[in-house]
Each structure stands twice: as structure tokens, then as C-alpha cells.
Design a protein around this motif. Structure first.
Motif, mmCIF file in Angstrom:
data_model
loop_
_atom_site.group_PDB
_atom_site.id
_atom_site.type_symbol
_atom_site.label_atom_id
_atom_site.label_comp_id
_atom_site.label_asym_id
_atom_site.label_seq_id
_atom_site.Cartn_x
_atom_site.Cartn_y
_atom_site.Cartn_z
ATOM 1 N N TYR B 147 0.604 -1.134 -0.198
ATOM 2 C CA TYR B 147 0.260 -0.021 -0.253
ATOM 3 C C TYR B 147 0.801 1.491 -0.323
ATOM 4 O O TYR B 147 0.550 2.690 -0.764
ATOM 5 C CB TYR B 147 -1.055 -0.163 1.095
ATOM 6 N N ARG B 148 1.999 0.938 0.312
ATOM 7 C CA ARG B 148 2.841 2.113 0.137
ATOM 8 C C ARG B 148 3.534 2.483 -1.344
ATOM 9 O O ARG B 148 3.674 3.702 -1.641
ATOM 10 C CB ARG B 148 4.364 2.040 1.345
ATOM 11 N N GLU B 149 3.230 1.718 -2.017
ATOM 12 C CA GLU B 149 3.444 1.569 -3.515
ATOM 13 C C GLU B 149 2.472 1.960 -3.937
ATOM 14 O O GLU B 149 2.481 3.397 -5.072
ATOM 15 C CB GLU B 149 3.372 0.572 -4.474
ATOM 16 N N LEU B 150 0.728 1.738 -3.773
ATOM 17 C CA LEU B 150 -0.411 2.671 -4.014
ATOM 18 C C LEU B 150 0.487 5.184 -4.075
ATOM 19 O O LEU B 150 -0.129 4.972 -4.780
ATOM 20 C CB LEU B 150 -1.131 2.901 -2.985
ATOM 21 N N ILE B 151 1.023 5.014 -2.532
ATOM 22 C CA ILE B 151 1.136 6.435 -2.593
ATOM 23 C C ILE B 151 2.652 6.673 -3.452
ATOM 24 O O ILE B 151 2.330 8.108 -3.214
ATOM 25 C CB ILE B 151 1.712 6.547 -0.903
ATOM 26 N N TYR B 152 3.083 5.903 -3.330
ATOM 27 C CA TYR B 152 4.341 6.338 -4.149
ATOM 28 C C TYR B 152 3.973 6.677 -5.369
ATOM 29 O O TYR B 152 4.261 7.199 -5.482
ATOM 30 C CB TYR B 152 5.092 5.125 -4.470
ATOM 31 N N GLU B 153 2.798 5.481 -5.832
ATOM 32 C CA GLU B 153 2.118 5.719 -7.778
ATOM 33 C C GLU B 153 1.945 7.799 -7.596
ATOM 34 O O GLU B 153 2.207 7.903 -8.416
ATOM 35 C CB GLU B 153 1.313 5.188 -7.870
ATOM 36 N N ILE B 154 1.183 8.036 -6.470
ATOM 37 C CA ILE B 154 0.670 9.508 -6.982
ATOM 38 C C ILE B 154 1.205 10.560 -6.479
ATOM 39 O O ILE B 154 1.252 10.995 -7.248
ATOM 40 C CB ILE B 154 -0.172 9.442 -4.850
ATOM 41 N N TYR B 155 2.473 9.983 -6.040
ATOM 42 C CA TYR B 155 3.753 11.672 -5.735
ATOM 43 C C TYR B 155 4.109 11.366 -7.169
ATOM 44 O O TYR B 155 4.125 12.403 -8.096
ATOM 45 C CB TYR B 155 4.874 10.687 -4.917
ATOM 46 N N GLU B 156 3.894 10.031 -7.697
ATOM 47 C CA GLU B 156 4.526 9.895 -9.595
ATOM 48 C C GLU B 156 4.081 10.839 -10.161
ATOM 49 O O GLU B 156 4.541 11.178 -11.369
ATOM 50 C CB GLU B 156 4.494 8.058 -9.524
ATOM 51 N N GLU B 157 2.458 10.460 -9.990
ATOM 52 C CA GLU B 157 1.346 11.601 -10.738
ATOM 53 C C GLU B 157 2.244 13.296 -10.799
ATOM 54 O O GLU B 157 1.975 13.204 -11.747
ATOM 55 C CB GLU B 157 -0.016 11.260 -10.517
ATOM 56 N N ILE B 158 1.771 13.326 -9.912
ATOM 57 C CA ILE B 158 1.765 14.453 -9.995
ATOM 58 C C ILE B 158 3.703 14.893 -9.790
ATOM 59 O O ILE B 158 3.823 16.206 -10.432
ATOM 60 C CB ILE B 158 2.161 14.683 -7.844
ATOM 61 N N THR B 180 -5.263 11.436 -13.306
ATOM 62 C CA THR B 180 -5.568 10.062 -12.928
ATOM 63 C C THR B 180 -4.496 10.653 -11.621
ATOM 64 O O THR B 180 -5.190 9.327 -10.633
ATOM 65 C CB THR B 180 -3.798 9.765 -13.927
ATOM 66 N N ALA B 181 -4.051 11.697 -11.137
ATOM 67 C CA ALA B 181 -3.572 11.820 -9.783
ATOM 68 C C ALA B 181 -4.743 11.472 -9.018
ATOM 69 O O ALA B 181 -4.727 10.628 -7.712
ATOM 70 C CB ALA B 181 -2.919 12.848 -9.541
ATOM 71 N N PHE B 182 -6.759 12.313 -9.131
ATOM 72 C CA PHE B 182 -7.448 11.990 -8.249
ATOM 73 C C PHE B 182 -7.586 10.890 -8.312
ATOM 74 O O PHE B 182 -8.527 10.286 -6.888
ATOM 75 C CB PHE B 182 -8.152 13.076 -9.050
ATOM 76 N N GLU B 183 -7.576 10.294 -9.262
ATOM 77 C CA GLU B 183 -8.833 8.739 -9.588
ATOM 78 C C GLU B 183 -7.864 8.095 -8.369
ATOM 79 O O GLU B 183 -7.955 6.907 -8.160
ATOM 80 C CB GLU B 183 -8.261 7.634 -10.926
ATOM 81 N N LYS B 184 -6.385 7.932 -8.533
ATOM 82 C CA LYS B 184 -5.163 6.902 -7.587
ATOM 83 C C LYS B 184 -5.684 7.014 -6.236
ATOM 84 O O LYS B 184 -5.787 6.495 -5.114
ATOM 85 C CB LYS B 184 -3.481 7.330 -8.332
ATOM 86 N N LEU B 185 -5.748 8.467 -5.595
ATOM 87 C CA LEU B 185 -6.187 9.270 -4.443
ATOM 88 C C LEU B 185 -6.906 8.154 -4.480
ATOM 89 O O LEU B 185 -7.398 7.909 -3.000
ATOM 90 C CB LEU B 185 -6.234 10.510 -4.462
ATOM 91 N N GLU B 186 -8.369 8.229 -4.926
ATOM 92 C CA GLU B 186 -9.724 8.098 -4.644
ATOM 93 C C GLU B 186 -9.705 6.667 -4.342
ATOM 94 O O GLU B 186 -9.753 5.991 -2.736
ATOM 95 C CB GLU B 186 -10.704 7.831 -5.874
ATOM 96 N N LYS B 187 -8.305 5.787 -5.004
ATOM 97 C CA LYS B 187 -8.657 4.045 -5.119
ATOM 98 C C LYS B 187 -7.324 4.169 -3.705
ATOM 99 O O LYS B 187 -7.939 3.131 -2.247
ATOM 100 C CB LYS B 187 -7.877 3.796 -6.448
ATOM 101 N N PHE B 188 -6.766 4.858 -3.327
ATOM 102 C CA PHE B 188 -6.174 4.384 -2.146
ATOM 103 C C PHE B 188 -7.620 4.381 -1.136
ATOM 104 O O PHE B 188 -7.121 4.152 0.048
ATOM 105 C CB PHE B 188 -4.991 5.858 -1.880
ATOM 106 N N LEU B 189 -7.530 5.704 -0.767
ATOM 107 C CA LEU B 189 -8.843 6.606 0.443
ATOM 108 C C LEU B 189 -9.517 4.951 0.343
ATOM 109 O O LEU B 189 -10.392 4.906 1.610
ATOM 110 C CB LEU B 189 -9.834 7.543 -0.255
ATOM 111 N N LYS B 190 -9.666 4.576 -0.950
ATOM 112 C CA LYS B 190 -11.006 3.128 -0.594
ATOM 113 C C LYS B 190 -10.955 2.316 -0.044
ATOM 114 O O LYS B 190 -11.476 1.686 0.657
ATOM 115 C CB LYS B 190 -12.085 3.052 -2.198
ATOM 116 N N GLU B 191 -9.639 1.763 -0.316
ATOM 117 C CA GLU B 191 -9.195 0.400 -0.099
ATOM 118 C C GLU B 191 -7.728 0.249 1.351
ATOM 119 O O GLU B 191 -8.302 -0.623 1.739
ATOM 120 C CB GLU B 191 -7.599 -0.148 -1.470
ATOM 121 N N TYR B 192 -7.733 1.705 1.401
ATOM 122 C CA TYR B 192 -6.209 1.884 2.695
ATOM 123 C C TYR B 192 -6.860 1.117 4.130
ATOM 124 O O TYR B 192 -6.300 0.382 5.431
ATOM 125 C CB TYR B 192 -5.442 2.835 2.658
ATOM 126 N N PRO B 193 -8.707 2.432 4.402
ATOM 127 C CA PRO B 193 -9.007 1.974 5.653
ATOM 128 C C PRO B 193 -9.143 0.197 5.876
ATOM 129 O O PRO B 193 -8.588 -0.229 7.231
ATOM 130 C CB PRO B 193 -10.393 2.444 5.286
#
Lengths: 193, 410, 167
Positions: B147-158, B180-193
């Protein structure tokens, strides 16, 4: 909670996983002859035990490479050890300061032959962005290096690429190399007995 | 548990032998996450005293910063606490903006908060999972790295880079967050909790983990304050000091969140405080994301402050407009006016109050830049915390205090 | 009643008279100076006073001004009152020939390593420090690298081409 379990035996298109090829040799009923160095190289390269000498940011990228996303274990490097006596590959990841130099050399000297060194990142290869009085400008000032991976930090794909190059080196290495005069000369130039 | 009885050999007077064993927990050791050395005097398993040596990764940031113009120092700040580099970057940009008197639009503030809280989650994940690894539980670490990879992907988009991000510019961001950055953020917010819940379940009521971490590595609030502790280590000791609340920056005052506080300051409390902070960070990200989505039309395109003196103009303008060309030239060649003065600004880094003390003499590069690094300051307390504890508890304390060598040595 | 910069300034001037000087407020942070012999007295007063309560040492560093004769090394303390949320900056100056400043380790445990770092970088000798030796640089180093006269790069390098690297 349940996640669907998948076995990646056959990927899309039904192609089987590529297993290492046998080295070129002469085979017959009940025997197979090949060059000793090929067989030994094949065995060594697919079961390297790395020693992650992680000092800074590259160490975190190494942790990501070891993770399940960019799995390093698929290449045989599942068992990372922290004891130099047991490891084959010294992966130097991160900036090496002059204070750390003797420690790195000590760890290298404790490793048993055959040993390889992988320098990951710009700081370990050449000092990186830190052209300062306290940073060693590249670990090749104190130990011989086999593969350099540039990047700050290198992407995990780059680390895997560097690791594959090490595997190629290991696979093709002649079994007489470590006793030969050229290798001795290399060690002399670093002041290593 | 019976009383620990010590059977000591009687050493003759003037003997060079000692009762205690000297153990070098050297700079390279699987338990030292980062290069720091502890020379321990052990009486059996108990630590009598310890001596720390740091500086094995001293890279002379402060001297290097005197050579670089303000916008080039961001790459140095990345490498302070490299597990959460966006927070360091944003802190530095805010220090420069304070010196230069730049006002930041709200949307940029909210985007900065999203990035900073993602970085905080990323750092706390590493710390908590490494505490697990040190107590023998390797699974949690591998699980959350995914799941840190998901955070890294968000940084990469920006910003294009994963770890040492160099994200943002003085005045805002280098590009707007794309869809895409916002989509990845939404995916993170959905899956991470769900992941965080599962990860916490592995440790919170785990008998072995609790046995190893409760009661070890504790520090009282008075000693912690005297030692200059800040961040989760101080909050675990019972003091609710958080820079985001006490000196709000980047519009943190618009958000509502609680500060988790522990009781005894031991390793278990630190784990729980970090865990709870991750939930709070998730909450802040969701609030900030909602607020960002409320900006419509032209407001939604704002990603930097309107300061042509310090923020590089767009390349297509540089090639076509005269004014943009002049500003580009002035910024790169260092002809813009940096006011002389001294400013101290601090942000709540993942480890505590990360402060930047910048003295400018009006030239292109700072006259003096000093980083107030929380890891450096609280590692001093390690010998007091571990005096009298067992060796294995000292190892747990070292990883639970989240010692990042890059920040310690700078 | 909240603690304002003016109140702090007034209390300091009442207690120490003209020994505290150079009051400024760059970017809202009250900054003042005192002679280096008085540093512990001033900090003790700021610590003990019921109204001022500056009981948290945020930062301790030094600055080298080679052009200020007699006042080359400045030691800067950033203190914080956590209860009223007020910060303050306190400077003492020392000449480069006699860089001796009293150590604050008895008052704030945090200043132990901060003073060692300041000694390592600038050569400020803290009197009364329990363990004043180098902390970040190698122990054998014989100069104080962050002073302005010393270069950033390692001068013994032979393989880097100065023209290409912009030096």
C-alpha cells in the motif's frame, strides 16, 4: 478477509513460466557433460544471498524492491543476510561518508570468496549530489565494484536490472578467476590481501 | 517471576577486567535501521550504560545549503527524513514563502495538506511495520509495503518521482493534479482503511507484541520535554503538542482532527499513537479532498501563487512573451531580490517538529541554514531510556523511536 | 491574558536593564541579545519566571560572521513557551579567539548534543558540558568545517575537473 488466491503457473496466452535453460553440453543415456563453470555459474546465479548494506534513501527503495510489488525474491535473492560471512553479494545502498568507509571495508574483507559488489544509487557510485568534505566520492575508492546502478534513488526496476547484470556476471564467471593474476592485481590495487 | 539474583565473580583490586560486557551494536546491524552505533555495557542481559556514536552518514547539508539558491535546496531537504520527503519539501517551501512574503491560495494549501498527510501515513507505516519486524512479525511489513506503493504512485503522478520527491515549488506546485492523480487518491482512500484495520489487528491485542512492547522504553513527560522531544514520541508520553494545531500552517486550522496522546511513553504507546495518527491523517485527507473538489471553473486550475518573481513561468510563455523571458532569466541567474532577514519556521514532520532556521543576507544563497531535526534531538535520550532495560527491549526501543539516520546526521 | 512580545521585553528589561539589547521582531519572533557571560542567567530567568515559562529548548545553533570583529560567532537559542504558545530567539556573541560560552546542559537536557554539534561545526567551546567532543564529523578532524573560510568540497580530490563542475 478472503482475497481470491491465484496461482501464476500459466500467465495470459497460456505460456508456461520460463525456467532456466540447461547450459550447452553433450548429453546421452544417463549422463550430461557440460563445462563446470557453466553448471556452477547457473547454480550460483539463481541463489545469490545479498547483504543489504543500506545506509540511506536507497535503502528504502531496496525495501520496496524486496516487497511483493517488485519482488526480488523471484531472482533467488529471498534470503537476505546481515552477516558478511554468509553472503555473496554486497549491495551498498546509500551515501557512504568518510566515517563509514572503514566499516564498509571491514564488512567487505569479512566476506568469503566468491563475492560481488553492487553499488546502488548515485551516492554509492560516485558521491552523488554530495560533493562535500565528509562524503566518500564513490565506494570504488575503497572496494572493487562489479555493477553500478545509477539513480537517485534508482527505481526498483533499475535495481532489478542491476541485479540481473550481476546474475549474468556470476553465471559467466570462470572458476579460475579468483585465483588468477588479474584478480590478484585488482586486490593489490585496493590494498586487500 | 523470581527475583533476579546476580552472582558476580569477585575481581581483584586494580584488575583490568570489568564486570560488564561491552557489546558494539555497530553501524551495520539488522536492528539499527540506519547507521548509528551504540556501544553497550551489559551486565548479563541488562544494559548498564550505553554510548551513541552518530555521524556515519553526515553529508554536510548545512554547508551545502550555503552554496545553493533557495529553490535548489529542496532536493537537500528531501533527503532529511526520506520516508516522508514531501513534508520536508513543503516545510522548506513554507519557510521561503515566509521570508519572501508570498501568500498562498487556499486550493494550493489544501493540495499541500493532502500530500503532507500521505507522507505522514507513509512514514508511520514504515515505522510501525519495522517495529513488527523487530519483534519477529515480518508479515505486516510485507503487507503494508504494497500500500505504500499506492502512495508512491500518487507522488509519481504529481512530480514524477517516488521517494525523494522534490515536490512543489516556492509558491505552489509545478503542475496541477491531473485526473489520474485524483483517481489514484480515490483508490487509496477506498482500499486503505481496510488494510490499516487488518494491520492494526495483527498487533494491537497480540499477546506477544504487547508483552514485548508494554513497559519498555518508557519516558516521563518531564524528561521528554527537557530532552526536546516532539512528535509521536512526545505525544506518547502524554503531552499534546502538535505544530499543526499550535502554530497552524498551510490552512490546517480549517480542518478538524484530534491529537492522539498516550500515557506512559513506552513502545506500545508509541505504536498506538502512530496508528491512531494514521487514522487521523486519513480523515484529514478526505476532508481536504472534499474541499478541493468544491473549487470549480477557473479556481480549480489554480496550483500556484501569482508570484512571477519566484515561481518560474511556463516554458511556452518563456519562448513567446518578453516578460516571462525576463522573469525566467532573473530567477535562474539569481537576480531576483531576496530580502535579508532571519526566519524560523517549523512543520509537524512525521517524527516531530522539523524546523528551518534561515538567515539570508540578500544574496542568492542563504547565509546560514540550520535544520532543527527531531531525530537528532530525541536520540540523546536513548541512553537514559535504555538504562536498566534488557538488550532485546533496547532493540525494540530503537526501532519504535523511528530513528532515521538521514535526519539525524544531515 | 496572553503573553505578548511587549510583555516579555518589558520583563527582561526590568530584570536585566541594559544588558539585554538589540530587540527586534523579524517575522513576529522576538529576538534579543545578551552578553555571553549572562546566557545562563537569562535562560534561567526565562525558565523559572511564573509568567514567562520558556521551558522548552527548540533549537541551538551557531552562525559565523567573519566580518564582525570581536563578535564573530553567534550562538542562537530558540526557546518555546508551550503553555502560552510563544516563541523567542536569544543570541549571544563570542569573539573567535575566545569562543567560550556557558553550557545549558544543566537547564535543558536537549542541549547536550546540540552543543556538541555546534562545537563540531564552529568550534564554540561550551564550558561545563559533560562530553564536549565531535559528534557528526570524524574524530580526527582538526578544523571546524562550517566556518566561512573553509571550503565545501574535499580538496584532496584529483579526479574531478573543476572547469566542468563549475567551481
Amino acid at each position: 478477509m478472503a482475497r481470491p488466491v491465484q496461482y501464476n503457473v500459466k500467465n495470459e496466452g497460456g505460456k508456461a513460466i520460463h525456467v532456466a535453460d540447461a547450459p550447452p553440453g553433450y548429453t546421452g543415456e544417463g549422463f550430461f557433460t557440460a563445462k563446470l563453470s557453466d553448471v556452477v555459474g547457473l547454480a550460483r546465479k539463481n541463489s545469490i544471498w545479498p547483504l543489504p548494506f543500506a545506509t540511506s534513501c536507497c535503502g528504502i527503495e531496496f525495501m520496496a524492491t524486496m516487497g511483493s510489488h517488485y519482488d526480488l525474491a523471484r531472482f533467488g535473492a529471498e534470503r537476505v543476510g546481515f552477516s558478511p560471512r554468509q553472503c555473496d553479494l554486497l549491495m551498498v545502498m546509500g551515501t557512504i561518508a568518510k566515517k563509514m568507509g572503514p566499516v564498509l571495508r571491514q564488512v567487505y574483507l569479512q566476506m568469503a570468496e566468491p563475492r560481488w559488489v553492487l553499488s546502488m544509487g548515485a551516492c554509492a557510485s560516485s558521491g552523488g549530489i554530495f560533493d562535500t568534505y565528509s562524503v566518500l566520492q564513490g565506494i570504488d575508492q575503497i572496494i572493487p565494484v562489479d555493477v553500478y546502478i545509477p539513480g537517485c534513488p534508482p527505481r526498483p526496476e533499475a535495481v532489478l536490472d542491476g541485479f540481473i547484470k550481476i546474475q549474468e556476471l556470476v553465471g559467466k564467471e570462470s572458476i579460475r578467476r579468483r585465483n588468477g593474476p588479474q584478480y590478484k592485481q585488482l586486490m593489490e590495487s585496493y590494498g586487500i590481501q | 517471576m523470581s527475583e533476579i539474583v546476580h552472582h558476580h565473580i569477585k575481581l581483584p583490586e586494580g584488575s583490568i577486567e570489568k564486570q560488564t560486557t561491552t557489546l558494539n551494536l555497530g553501524p551495520t546491524h539488522p536492528a539499527t535501521h540506519g547507521v548509528m552505533q551504540n556501544i553497550l555495557e551489559l551486565d548479563g542481559e541488562r544494559i548498564v550504560s550505553s554510548d551513541q556514536t552518530i555521524g556515519y552518514i553526515h553529508r554536510a547539508f548545512e554547508k551545502l545549503a550555503e552554496r545553493r539558491p533557495l529553490y535548489q535546496i529542496t532536493t537537500l531537504t528531501d533527503r532529511l527524513n526520506y520516508c516522508s520527503s514531501p513534508i520536508n519539501n513543503m516545510g522548506w517551501h513554507m519557510t521561503c514563502e515566509k521570508l519572501l512574503g508570498v501568500k498562498i491560495p487556499k486550493r494550493v494549501d489544501y493540495l499541500r495538506i493532502i500530500i503532507m498527510e500521505l507522507a505522514r501515513i507513509s512514514d508511520h507505516l514504515i515505522c510501525n511495520s519495522i517495529v513488527g519486524v523487530d519483534s519477529g512479525a515480518y508479515t505486516g511489513f510485507l503487507y503494508v509495503m504494497q500500500y505504500r506503493e499506492l502512495i508512491y504512485e500518487i507522488y509519481e503522478e504529481i512530480c514524477g518521482s517516488r521517494l525523494t520527491t522534490n515536490i512543489g515549488r516556492i509558491g505552489g506546485f509545478e503542475r496541477n493534479f491531473n485526473a489520474t492523480a485524483f483517481e489514484k487518491l480515490e483508490k487509496f482512500l477506498k482500499e486503505y482503511p481496510a488494510v490499516l484495520k487488518e494491520f492494526a489487528n495483527l498487533f494491537r491485542r497480540n499477546r506477544i507484541f504487547m508483552g514485548r512492547t508494554q513497559g519498555t522504553g518508557g519516558i516521563s513527560a518531564e524528561r521528554a520535554l527537557s530532552y526536546g522531544f516532539t512528535g509521536p514520541n512526545l505525544r506518547a508520553a502524554g503531552v499534546d503538542y502538535d505544530v499543526r494545531v499550535h502554530s497552524p500552517y498551510s490552512s490546517y486550522e480549517d480542518f478538524s482532527f484530534t491529537i492522539p496522546v498516550g500515557k506512559t511513553g513506552d513502545n506500545y504507546d508509541r505504536f498506538l499513537v502512530r496508528d491512531e495518527e494514521m487514522w487521523q491523517s486519513l480523515d484529514i485527507i478526505e476532508q481536504a479532498y472534499k474541499k478541493v473538489q468544491e473549487f470549480k471553473g477557473a479556481d480549480a486550475e489554480v496550483f500556484h501563487a501569482d508570484v512571477p518573481e519566484y515561481y518560474l513561468p511556463e516554458k511556452k510563455d518563456v519562448y513567446t512573451k518578453m516578460e516571462a523571458l525576463i522573469w525566467h532569466f532573473k530567477i535562474i541567474m539569481g537576480e531576483t531580490d531576496i530580502p535579508a532577514g532571519e526566519v524560523y519556521h517549523s512543520v509537524e514532520g512525521a517524527n516531530g517538529e522539523l524546523g528551518f532556521y534561515l538567515i539570508s543576507d540578500g544574496g542568492r544563497t542563504p547565509y546560514r541554514l540550520h535544520f532543527r531535526r527531531p531525530c537528532f534531538i530525541y536520540y540523546q535520550a536513548y541512553s537514559e531510556i535504555t538504562r536498566g532495560s534488557m538488550l532485546s527491549d533496547a532493540i525494540m526501543t530503537m526501532s519504535s523511536m523511528n530513528l532515521i539516520a538521514g535526519e539525524m546526521d544531515a | 491574558m496572553s503573553l505578548t512580545n511587549d510583555t516579555i521585553k518589558q520583563r527582561l528589561v526590568e530584570k536585566f536593564g541594559d544588558q539585554v539589547s538589540h530587540f527586534e521582531e523579524p517575522y513576529g519572533l522576538l529576538t534579543f541579545e545578551a552578553p555571553k557571560e549572562m546566557n545562563l542567567k537569562v535562560m534561567q530567568f526565562l525558565f523559572d519566571d511564573k509568567e514567562l515559562r520558556f521551558r522548552f529548548l527548540t533549537d541551538l545553533c551557531a552562525v559565523h560572521y567573519p566580518d564582525n570583529k570581536g563578535r564573530e560567532l553567534a550562538v542562537v537559542y530558540h526557546l518555546h513557551n508551550l503553555v502560552d504558545n510563544v516563541r523567542i530567539r536569544f543570541k549571544v556573541y563570542a569573539a573567535i579567539e575566545t569562543p567560550d560560552v556557558f553550557s545549558a546542559t544543566a537547564l535543558y537536557a536537549a542541549s547536550n548534543w546540540l552543543e556538541r554539534e555546534t562545537y563540531d561545526f564552529y568550534g564554540v567551546n561550551f564550558i561545563g558540558h559533560p562530553n564536549l567532543k565531535r559528534i557528526l564529523n570524524v574524530d580526527e578532524m582538526d578544523y571546524f568545517p562550517l566556518r566561512k573560510e573553509f571550503p565545501l568540497e574535499d580538496q584532496t580530490r584529483i579526479d574531478k575537473d573543476d572547469a566542468m563542475f563549475g567551481r
